[in-house]
Design a protein around this motif. Structure first.
Motif, PDB file in Angstrom:
ATOM      1  N   ASP A 256      32.357 -74.591  23.054  1.00 12.00           N
ATOM      2  CA  ASP A 256      32.030 -74.750  24.463  1.00 12.00           C
ATOM      3  C   ASP A 256      32.742 -73.621  25.204  1.00 12.00           C
ATOM      4  O   ASP A 256      33.975 -73.520  25.169  1.00 12.00           O
ATOM      5  CB  ASP A 256      32.502 -76.107  24.975  1.00 12.00           C
ATOM      6  CG  ASP A 256      31.693 -77.257  24.409  1.00 12.00           C
ATOM      7  OD1 ASP A 256      30.515 -77.039  24.073  1.00 12.00           O
ATOM      8  OD2 ASP A 256      32.242 -78.373  24.288  1.00 12.00           O
ATOM      9  N   ARG A 277      27.652 -74.617  24.214  1.00 13.58           N
ATOM     10  CA  ARG A 277      27.350 -74.731  25.642  1.00 13.58           C
ATOM     11  C   ARG A 277      27.981 -73.524  26.327  1.00 13.58           C
ATOM     12  O   ARG A 277      29.174 -73.249  26.140  1.00 13.58           O
ATOM     13  CB  ARG A 277      27.933 -76.030  26.200  1.00 13.58           C
ATOM     14  CG  ARG A 277      27.674 -76.262  27.692  1.00 13.58           C
ATOM     15  CD  ARG A 277      28.144 -77.655  28.106  1.00 13.58           C
ATOM     16  NE  ARG A 277      29.567 -77.838  27.878  1.00 13.58           N
ATOM     17  CZ  ARG A 277      30.490 -77.879  28.843  1.00 13.58           C
ATOM     18  NH1 ARG A 277      30.130 -77.759  30.111  1.00 13.58           N
ATOM     19  NH2 ARG A 277      31.764 -78.057  28.553  1.00 13.58           N
ATOM     20  N   VAL A 279      28.736 -71.798  29.915  1.00 19.07           N
ATOM     21  CA  VAL A 279      28.839 -72.033  31.351  1.00 19.07           C
ATOM     22  C   VAL A 279      29.329 -70.750  32.009  1.00 19.07           C
ATOM     23  O   VAL A 279      30.229 -70.077  31.485  1.00 19.07           O
ATOM     24  CB  VAL A 279      29.816 -73.191  31.653  1.00 19.07           C
ATOM     25  CG1 VAL A 279      29.942 -73.423  33.158  1.00 19.07           C
ATOM     26  CG2 VAL A 279      29.369 -74.462  30.936  1.00 19.07           C
ATOM     27  N   ARG A 292      21.453 -65.629  36.267  1.00 22.21           N
ATOM     28  CA  ARG A 292      20.452 -66.670  36.025  1.00 22.21           C
ATOM     29  C   ARG A 292      19.182 -66.066  35.410  1.00 22.21           C
ATOM     30  O   ARG A 292      18.546 -66.682  34.541  1.00 22.21           O
ATOM     31  CB  ARG A 292      20.138 -67.383  37.345  1.00 22.21           C
ATOM     32  CG  ARG A 292      19.311 -68.640  37.208  1.00 22.21           C
ATOM     33  CD  ARG A 292      19.277 -69.399  38.527  1.00 22.21           C
ATOM     34  NE  ARG A 292      20.586 -69.959  38.878  1.00 22.21           N
ATOM     35  CZ  ARG A 292      21.353 -69.508  39.865  1.00 22.21           C
ATOM     36  NH1 ARG A 292      20.949 -68.496  40.635  1.00 22.21           N
ATOM     37  NH2 ARG A 292      22.524 -70.058  40.110  1.00 22.21           N
ATOM     38  N   TYR A 297      22.438 -68.857  30.038  1.00 19.82           N
ATOM     39  CA  TYR A 297      23.476 -69.829  30.378  1.00 19.82           C
ATOM     40  C   TYR A 297      22.896 -71.240  30.439  1.00 19.82           C
ATOM     41  O   TYR A 297      21.764 -71.449  30.884  1.00 19.82           O
ATOM     42  CB  TYR A 297      24.101 -69.495  31.733  1.00 19.82           C
ATOM     43  CG  TYR A 297      24.924 -68.230  31.727  1.00 19.82           C
ATOM     44  CD1 TYR A 297      26.269 -68.260  31.391  1.00 19.82           C
ATOM     45  CD2 TYR A 297      24.353 -67.011  32.062  1.00 19.82           C
ATOM     46  CE1 TYR A 297      27.029 -67.096  31.387  1.00 19.82           C
ATOM     47  CE2 TYR A 297      25.096 -65.836  32.055  1.00 19.82           C
ATOM     48  CZ  TYR A 297      26.434 -65.892  31.718  1.00 19.82           C
ATOM     49  OH  TYR A 297      27.182 -64.732  31.713  1.00 19.82           O
ATOM     50  N   ASP A 298      23.704 -72.205  30.013  1.00 27.60           N
ATOM     51  CA  ASP A 298      23.334 -73.613  30.185  1.00 27.60           C
ATOM     52  C   ASP A 298      23.632 -74.085  31.605  1.00 27.60           C
ATOM     53  O   ASP A 298      22.920 -74.943  32.138  1.00 27.60           O
ATOM     54  CB  ASP A 298      24.107 -74.481  29.186  1.00 27.60           C
ATOM     55  CG  ASP A 298      23.753 -74.141  27.750  1.00 27.60           C
ATOM     56  OD1 ASP A 298      22.572 -74.271  27.390  1.00 27.60           O
ATOM     57  OD2 ASP A 298      24.657 -73.705  27.008  1.00 27.60           O
ATOM     58  N   GLU A 299      24.696 -73.532  32.206  1.00 28.49           N
ATOM     59  CA  GLU A 299      25.063 -73.884  33.580  1.00 28.49           C
ATOM     60  C   GLU A 299      25.620 -72.646  34.266  1.00 28.49           C
ATOM     61  O   GLU A 299      26.288 -71.831  33.630  1.00 28.49           O
ATOM     62  CB  GLU A 299      26.163 -74.966  33.608  1.00 28.49           C
ATOM     63  CG  GLU A 299      25.849 -76.268  32.924  1.00 28.49           C
ATOM     64  CD  GLU A 299      27.074 -77.175  32.874  1.00 28.49           C
ATOM     65  OE1 GLU A 299      27.953 -77.055  33.766  1.00 28.49           O
ATOM     66  OE2 GLU A 299      27.174 -77.982  31.935  1.00 28.49           O
ATOM     67  N   HIS A 301      27.684 -71.783  38.079  1.00 25.14           N
ATOM     68  CA  HIS A 301      28.318 -72.399  39.242  1.00 25.14           C
ATOM     69  C   HIS A 301      28.852 -71.324  40.173  1.00 25.14           C
ATOM     70  O   HIS A 301      29.471 -70.355  39.716  1.00 25.14           O
ATOM     71  CB  HIS A 301      29.481 -73.296  38.807  1.00 25.14           C
ATOM     72  CG  HIS A 301      29.088 -74.415  37.898  1.00 25.14           C
ATOM     73  ND1 HIS A 301      28.716 -75.661  38.370  1.00 25.14           N
ATOM     74  CD2 HIS A 301      28.982 -74.475  36.544  1.00 25.14           C
ATOM     75  CE1 HIS A 301      28.425 -76.450  37.348  1.00 25.14           C
ATOM     76  NE2 HIS A 301      28.568 -75.748  36.231  1.00 25.14           N
ATOM     77  N   ARG A 312      38.449 -79.185  35.528  1.00 25.59           N
ATOM     78  CA  ARG A 312      37.767 -79.472  34.256  1.00 25.59           C
ATOM     79  C   ARG A 312      38.765 -79.479  33.107  1.00 25.59           C
ATOM     80  O   ARG A 312      38.724 -78.631  32.210  1.00 25.59           O
ATOM     81  CB  ARG A 312      36.658 -78.435  34.032  1.00 25.59           C
ATOM     82  CG  ARG A 312      35.482 -78.650  34.981  1.00 25.59           C
ATOM     83  CD  ARG A 312      34.602 -77.421  35.111  1.00 25.59           C
ATOM     84  NE  ARG A 312      33.453 -77.728  35.968  1.00 25.59           N
ATOM     85  CZ  ARG A 312      33.514 -77.733  37.300  1.00 25.59           C
ATOM     86  NH1 ARG A 312      34.661 -77.456  37.917  1.00 25.59           N
ATOM     87  NH2 ARG A 312      32.441 -78.010  38.020  1.00 25.59           N
TER      88      ARG A 312
END
Length: 417
Positions: A256, A277, A279, A292, A297-299, A301, A312
């Protein structure tokens, strides 16, 4: 900036319009819709029928410029002035196209005439400053940017331009003049993040412990569209260096992963194969838009990094930070937050610009607004945060003003127990 389009005045409508005016208005409609190629011959026909239409000469110049026919565009703007459009905007349009054509002396004359006629035109001050910067006349350029900002105090592009030209003035050897202008910039715009941070760096004043979030966000929003191209020109190596470090130290691991300060996603291609994953987090919405678009990317921010990490706990096996901590002077809080966000055995991989031991300081902000760090300080800050140093390499991160920028390529680990 595209040339300003001028409308034909008068109360004539429909069939009462002279043919030249009717053609000109048809051309205006096409130009407004972005069809410069369709508008250009209609303007030419209108002017053949009535060469006295000064506004049509100006608008013809705009589409000629859009089509890359710069000399003809300049001639059209001159014709507009000659036929009675002797006003600031026409001279501004002429100066802009002459600068684009690298006819510098003529462009300087046109901008000066524009500003004599319309001294309240911020865009003319800014673009005249751009011309002076092209000519390496950095002090006068800075004064002209200041005039633009006096008229439009919140204009981000002009603040960015002023910061850049003050940096060039300082690098040119005029440190005293650059510092004096930087202090004026800070005085006149105390709430602007670029003025606060870059102004302090150039003025040699006490810098904050980290670059303000507003400065980072504004800088990279402005830079987003040309970021990848500019870094390629600088032979930017940090993502590749970190990828090589991870290949040596953690081959084949599936993790991750947080790409901290991910920017446009330059690290994503090397991280994706090892990420269960992936991020990304960044302050700049403009940069995240490009990240993007990579679809890796999975996420993603938009957030301040330290707060994002602290919120986190134990979320990641790897935190990658390529040239992110160069916007922090004091690293303690960032390293502590990274420790919190890592699982036991998780790793922090990052680069920083290196401050030589002869300097004697733990960190220093340079006139371009980034911090450099002493190796001894980085080692001590990692230890204080409870992170164990696994590797610290010395390498070139990129070039700056033609000179190599040395950096530290670091891998640290949160102990298992």
């Amino acid at each position: 900036m595209a040339g300003a389009r001028l409308s034909l005045r008068g109360g004539m409508r429909g069939a009462a319009l002279p043919p030249a005016v009717r053609l000109s208005r048809q051309a205006d409609a096409l130009a407004a819709a972005g069809d410069a190629a369709g508008a250009e011959p209609l303007y030419a026909r209108a002017l053949a029928a009535d060469p006295m239409l000064a506004g049509t000469h100006n608008n013809h110049g705009n589409v000629l410029r859009a089509l890359g026919r710069l000399d003809k565009a300049a001639a059209a703007y001159r014709a507009a002035v000659a036929h009675g459009l002797d006003e600031g905007m026409a001279h501004y349009n002429l100066g802009s196209v002459l600068r684009q054509a690298e006819r510098h002396a003529e462009a300087d004359d046109a901008f000066r005439q524009s500003l004599a006629l319309r001294p309240d035109h911020a865009e003319a001050w800014n673009n005249h400053a751009n011309l002076l910067r092209d000519l390496d006349r950095f002090g006068p350029a800075a004064q002209a940017y200041r005039r633009a900002l006096a008229l439009r105090p919140d204009w981000a592009d002009a603040h960015d331009n002023l910061g850049a030209v003050l940096y060039l003035l300082h690098e040119q050897g005029a440190e005293g003049e650059a510092a004096a202008l930087a202090r004026l910039w800070r005085r006149d715009h105390p709430g602007n993040p670029l003025a606060c941070h870059i102004g302090a760096a150039i003025a040699g004043e006490q810098a904050a412990s980290r670059a303000p979030d507003g400065y980072v966000r504004q800088t990279f929003d402005l830079f987003a569209n040309e970021f990848d191209r500019k870094l390629a020109e600088l032979d930017y190596c940090a993502p590749a260096l970190l990828a090589g470090l991870l290949a040596d130290e953690a081959p084949g691991a599936i993790l991750d992963v947080l790409d901290a300060g991910c920017g446009t996603g330059l690290c994503a291609a090397s991280l994706r194969p090892r990420a269960r994953r992936l991020v990304g987090v960044d302050l700049s919405d403009g940069m995240l838009e490009h990240a993007r678009a990579r679809g890796l990317y999975d996420e993603l921010h938009a957030a301040e990094l330290v707060g994002f990490l602290a919120a986190r706990p134990g979320a990641f096996d790897l935190v990658m930070a390529a040239d992110v901590f160069c916007y922090f002077g004091v690293l303690d809080e960032a390293f502590a937050a990274a420790h919190a966000a890592l699982r036991p055995g998780g790793r922090l991989a990052f680069t920083v610009e290196e401050l030589g031991p002869d300097d004697g300081r733990p960190h220093r902000v340079a006139t371009h607004g980034r911090y450099a760090h002493a190796e001894a300080y980085v080692r001590a800050a990692l230890a204080a945060a409870g992170l164990e140093l696994r590797r610290c390499d010395h390498d070139r991160l990129r070039f700056e003003s033609g000179e190599p920028v040395g950096g530290l390529v670091v891998l640290a680990e949160r102990p298992v127990s």
